[in-house]
Design a protein around this motif. Structure first.
Motif, short mmCIF file in Angstrom:
data_model
loop_
_atom_site.label_atom_id
_atom_site.label_comp_id
_atom_site.label_asym_id
_atom_site.label_seq_id
_atom_site.Cartn_x
_atom_site.Cartn_y
_atom_site.Cartn_z
N UNK A 39 12.95 11.27 17.55
CA UNK A 39 13.70 11.53 16.33
C UNK A 39 14.60 10.35 15.96
N UNK A 40 14.98 9.56 16.96
CA UNK A 40 15.81 8.38 16.70
C UNK A 40 14.98 7.10 16.55
N UNK A 41 13.92 7.03 17.32
CA UNK A 41 13.14 5.77 17.34
C UNK A 41 12.07 5.71 16.27
N UNK A 42 11.58 6.86 15.81
CA UNK A 42 10.51 6.85 14.80
C UNK A 42 11.13 7.03 13.42
N UNK A 43 10.89 6.12 12.52
CA UNK A 43 11.39 6.30 11.14
C UNK A 43 10.59 7.39 10.44
N UNK A 44 11.33 8.31 9.78
CA UNK A 44 10.69 9.39 9.04
C UNK A 44 9.73 10.15 9.94
N UNK A 48 10.02 15.38 4.08
CA UNK A 48 10.49 16.41 3.16
C UNK A 48 11.61 17.22 3.80
N UNK A 49 11.47 18.58 3.78
CA UNK A 49 12.55 19.44 4.27
C UNK A 49 12.40 19.81 5.73
N UNK A 50 11.58 19.03 6.49
CA UNK A 50 11.38 19.32 7.90
C UNK A 50 12.47 18.64 8.73
N UNK A 51 12.93 19.37 9.74
CA UNK A 51 13.98 18.86 10.62
C UNK A 51 13.34 18.43 11.95
N UNK A 52 13.69 17.22 12.45
CA UNK A 52 13.15 16.69 13.71
C UNK A 52 13.97 17.18 14.88
N UNK A 53 13.31 17.80 15.84
CA UNK A 53 13.97 18.29 17.04
C UNK A 53 13.29 17.63 18.25
N UNK A 54 14.03 16.83 19.02
CA UNK A 54 13.45 16.13 20.19
C UNK A 54 13.25 17.10 21.36
N UNK A 55 12.19 16.86 22.14
CA UNK A 55 11.94 17.59 23.36
C UNK A 55 11.25 16.65 24.35
N UNK A 56 11.21 17.08 25.62
CA UNK A 56 10.64 16.21 26.66
C UNK A 56 9.17 15.90 26.34
N UNK A 57 8.88 14.60 26.21
CA UNK A 57 7.50 14.17 25.98
C UNK A 57 7.07 14.30 24.54
N UNK A 58 7.90 14.70 23.62
CA UNK A 58 7.48 14.81 22.22
C UNK A 58 8.63 15.28 21.34
N UNK A 59 8.27 15.85 20.17
CA UNK A 59 9.30 16.34 19.25
C UNK A 59 8.66 17.40 18.36
N UNK A 60 9.52 18.18 17.70
CA UNK A 60 9.07 19.23 16.79
C UNK A 60 9.62 18.99 15.39
N UNK A 61 8.85 19.35 14.40
CA UNK A 61 9.29 19.33 13.01
C UNK A 61 9.33 20.79 12.53
#
Length: 452
Positions: A39-44, A48-61
């Motif tokens: 969520x910090x290292x990848x731009x965008x 749209x209205x999706x929120x990035x949530x970091x998790x171990x080994x990946x992330x959720x939108x």
């Protein structure tokens, strides 16, 4: 809806670094794989209205309307750190690394509902537990067609089969021949290689090394065989020479080497030769020279008891008893005399002495062959030696060696077989008593057919 993105790319560190799966990076200080905050290292990372949530080994939108701070309450009970399989693409199976948490932490993923309780790569089983999804079996993997898929816990890894290696994302054939896998000959084939040997060698059971073949066991040579490293060599017995095919031994014609190998005639035999002699000769101890066969001594002649056998080179002659023609009378076995008291003997030689000798055909010249000498000496007398008859071809001449003797010299070569009769005259002159007389040696020369 929740959108889960998990990339299964591998990061391989050189030297002694560990291999971390996608979404993790290797921390040299702690010597373990730590999570990457996409969520910090990848731009965008989410649009749209999706929120990035970091998790171990990946992330959720997730939609912002569904996002709630209650999903990440600081006072929530701690959740155990999940174990994530890290695929090792170099060997084709997963190696697990556990990150030890520093202390109680809140879960890094939001709990949206009971419909999605499992991590990516897992599915809810009938018993309510999360079970691994076999992406290789369901063809849900992203392996290159040249690669082979290997399932791992929570993911999969792509690898190459034996004989191939990964170059630029593609499995390319390894040319084993470049690395000296074979002792002699090597043929590269897709995914493997094949060894073979040079002529004269056979491949060992290890399918790599070569062993020399002992060709002499099959007796390829006519005579002797010597095994060599990778080949063999043929050798021939004495009197034979190796043929153009390198295995056959051909008889050596020794007689063609020289005309002087045998004194008379050379006869080639398998592996050798032999010398033969003409009739009247036998082979000498050296095996090459011809020696006269004395028929008179061996009794192998046709002479009668009344005849005298005279042997010469290669032949013999039966001599009849001496018969003196008148007015000569027989004085001894080989001498006829003409008495001085007989008036008819006045102008004749008072003695004729018969002699015989043999001579080899083609004898070298000049050669002294016969000596003539006066037996008595009278005061005031001297002697003259000369050839009276039989020298029509001028092959001979007399050379007086002293007042009492002379030598018959062969001046020209004579070839046989031939008989030559010479009358050698010795003239006695005595001026004191006014006497002149002569005597004859009738010399018969048997010239042989051969020069030996």
């Amino acid at each position: 809806m929740l959108t889960a993105l998990l990339l299964a790319l591998c990061c391989i560190h050189s030297g002694r670094a560990q291999t971390c799966s996608e979404g993790f990076t290797y921390d040299r200080r702690s010597r373990q794989c730590i999570d990457v905050d996409e969520c910090r290292t990848l731009p965008d990372a989410c649009r749209l209205d999706m929120r990035c949530v970091n998790q171990n080994g990946g992330y959720l939108c997730i939609p912002r309307s569904l996002y709630s701070q209650s999903y990440a309450r600081p006072n929530s009970p701690p959740y155990p750190e999940p174990v994530y399989p890290v695929p090792d693409t170099s060997v084709g199976f997963a190696e697990q690394f556990r990150q030890e948490p520093a202390g109680p932490v809140a879960p890094s993923y939001p709990i949206v509902s009971r419909s999605a309780p499992c991590l990516l790569g897992y599915a809810l089983g009938e018993d309510g537990t999360c079970v691994d999804i076999d992406e290789c079996e369901t063809s849900a993997h992203q392996c290159n067609p040249t690669q082979v898929c290997f399932n791992t816990d929570g993911g999969y890894t792509c690898s190459c089969t034996e004989g191939y290696w990964l170059v630029g994302g593609q499995c390319q054939d390894i040319d084993e021949c470049r690395y000296g896998y074979c002792q002699q000959l090597c043929a590269n084939i897709p995914g493997s290689y094949s060894c073979s040997c040079n002529p004269g060698f056979i491949l060992n059971p290890d399918s790599r090394t070569c062993q020399d073949i002992d060709e002499c066991e099959d007796e390829p040579c006519s005579h002797a065989c010597f095994n060599t490293y990778g080949s063999y060599m043929c050798n021939c017995d004495e009197g034979f020479e190796l043929g153009a095919d390198g295995t056959t031994c051909n008889d050596l014609d020794e007689c063609s080497f020289s005309d002087f190998l045998c004194q008379y005639r050379c006869v080639n035999t398998p592996g050798s030769f032999s010398c033969v002699c003409p009739p009247g000769y036998y082979i000498f101890e050296d095996g090459r020279s011809c020696e006269d066969l004395n028929e008179c001594d061996t009794g192998n002649n046709t002479c009668t008891t009344a005849q005298v056998c005279f042997n010469f080179q290669g032949r013999y002659k039966c001599l009849d008893p001496l018969i003196c023609e008148a007015p000569y009378i027989e004085f001894s076995d080989n001498q006829c005399m003409c008495s001085a008291e007989n008036p008819t003997c006045r102008d004749r030689p008072f003695a004729i002495l018969y002699r015989h000798m043999d001579l080899s055909s083609g004898r070298t010249v000049p050669a002294d062959i016969f000596q003539m000498q006066a037996t008595t000496r009278y005061p005031g007398a001297f002697y003259i030696f000369q050839i009276k008859s039989g020298n029509e071809g001028r092959e001979f001449y007399m050379r007086q060696t002293s007042n009492l003797s002379a030598t018959l010299v062969l001046s020209r070569p004579i070839t046989g077989p031939r008989e030559v009769v010479l009358d050698l005259e010795m003239v006695t002159v005595n001026n004191v008593i006014n006497f002149r007389g002569s005597s004859i040696i009738r010399l018969t020369i048997f010239v042989s057919e051969h020069p030996f």
